[in-house]
Design a protein around this motif. Structure first.
Motif, mmCIF file in Angstrom:
data_model
loop_
_atom_site.group_PDB
_atom_site.id
_atom_site.type_symbol
_atom_site.label_atom_id
_atom_site.label_comp_id
_atom_site.label_asym_id
_atom_site.label_seq_id
_atom_site.Cartn_x
_atom_site.Cartn_y
_atom_site.Cartn_z
ATOM 1 N N MET A 1 0.863 -1.318 -0.034
ATOM 2 C CA MET A 1 -0.059 -0.200 0.012
ATOM 3 C C MET A 1 0.952 1.123 -0.070
ATOM 4 N N PHE A 2 0.660 2.062 -0.839
ATOM 5 C CA PHE A 2 1.231 3.369 -0.964
ATOM 6 C C PHE A 2 0.559 4.379 0.153
ATOM 7 N N LYS A 3 1.340 5.330 0.779
ATOM 8 C CA LYS A 3 0.809 6.356 1.438
ATOM 9 C C LYS A 3 1.020 7.577 1.098
ATOM 10 N N TRP A 4 0.303 8.515 0.889
ATOM 11 C CA TRP A 4 1.034 9.974 0.647
ATOM 12 C C TRP A 4 0.780 10.841 2.018
ATOM 13 N N ILE A 5 1.742 11.797 2.155
ATOM 14 C CA ILE A 5 1.464 12.367 3.177
ATOM 15 C C ILE A 5 1.240 13.909 2.836
ATOM 16 N N ILE A 65 5.754 4.971 2.011
ATOM 17 C CA ILE A 65 5.376 6.514 2.051
ATOM 18 C C ILE A 65 5.856 7.174 1.032
ATOM 19 N N ARG A 66 5.160 7.990 0.380
ATOM 20 C CA ARG A 66 5.861 8.979 -0.469
ATOM 21 C C ARG A 66 5.746 10.136 0.190
ATOM 22 N N LEU A 67 7.040 10.526 0.128
ATOM 23 C CA LEU A 67 7.417 11.789 1.248
ATOM 24 C C LEU A 67 6.815 13.034 0.594
ATOM 25 N N ALA A 68 6.026 13.845 1.183
ATOM 26 C CA ALA A 68 5.509 15.217 0.639
ATOM 27 C C ALA A 68 6.323 16.274 0.911
ATOM 28 N N ALA A 69 7.645 15.697 1.742
ATOM 29 C CA ALA A 69 8.762 17.077 2.090
ATOM 30 C C ALA A 69 9.990 16.232 2.260
ATOM 31 N N ASP A 70 11.105 16.949 2.271
ATOM 32 C CA ASP A 70 12.393 16.387 2.392
ATOM 33 C C ASP A 70 12.468 16.027 3.925
ATOM 34 N N LEU A 71 13.129 14.787 3.776
ATOM 35 C CA LEU A 71 13.288 14.131 5.456
ATOM 36 C C LEU A 71 14.542 14.093 5.567
ATOM 37 N N GLY A 85 9.106 13.245 -2.451
ATOM 38 C CA GLY A 85 8.772 12.406 -3.663
ATOM 39 C C GLY A 85 9.296 10.930 -3.752
ATOM 40 N N THR A 86 10.434 10.514 -2.604
ATOM 41 C CA THR A 86 10.817 9.342 -2.387
ATOM 42 C C THR A 86 9.932 8.690 -1.791
#
Length: 183
Positions: A1-5, A65-71, A85-86
């Protein structure tokens, strides 16, 4: 499952997918111990002296999890940032001995390790990736002390190495891997 934040909210996309902890081992230490992969679906607690053994533990946290911001991370990632985006998977690795002890070992994953959170601020900033079946105790004492080392194995990017000493409440890190290639 992909999750977007998005702005703190999680939006899921259908499709089973997980990056997973494959195994590990202890290569040296002041006490005997073994690698243990925990199953968080049973409802576990970590931190605050919950395990009190010389084992090296790991479990999988939130996945794909597709990152919505840099981590930001403390170890790895170009410039210590995993870019927005990663797609990442999160894993928790820890050592919680009964008495002060040292340990060297490794944990291996089925996807390349992108980065590792080792400090309290970085762990706190990545707590949105926790596993909801896990109770995280004593979050103010997580992370590593100055003499502890955790790194991505230069000969195997799917493996982290640990060389740490712990007492109460233990040493805790969060590992970020890429999307599992086998899923």
């Amino acid at each position: 499952m992909f999750k977007w934040i998005f702005a703190g909210a999680l939006v899921s996309l259908a499709g089973p997918a997980v990056a997973t902890t494959l195994g590990g081992g202890i290569t040296d230490g002041t006490q005997q111990g073994v690698f243990v992969k925990l199953d968080p679906s049973t409802g576990i607690a970590v931190g605050n002296d919950t395990y009190q053994s010389n084992n090296l533990y790991a479990f999988d946290e939130d996945q794909n999890i597709r990152l919505a911001a840099d981590l930001r991370v403390d170890v790895g990632a170009h410039g210590k940032v995993i870019p927005s985006g990663t797609v990442i998977a999160s894993h928790y690795v820890f050592f919680d001995p009964l008495h002060g002890a040292a340990q060297r070992g490794y944990v291996e994953f089925d996807a390349a390790v992108l980065g590792i959170a080792t400090s309290r601020p970085t762990l706190r900033a990545t707590d949105f990736l926790v596993n909801t079946n896990v109770t995280y105790l004593n979050p103010t004492l997580r992370g590593l002390e100055w003499e502890d080392r955790v790194w991505i194995d230069p000969d195997n990017p799917y493996r982290i190495r640990v060389d740490w000493q712990a007492s109460t409440p233990g040493d805790y890190v969060r590992v970020f891997t890429a999307l599992s290639p086998g899923v």
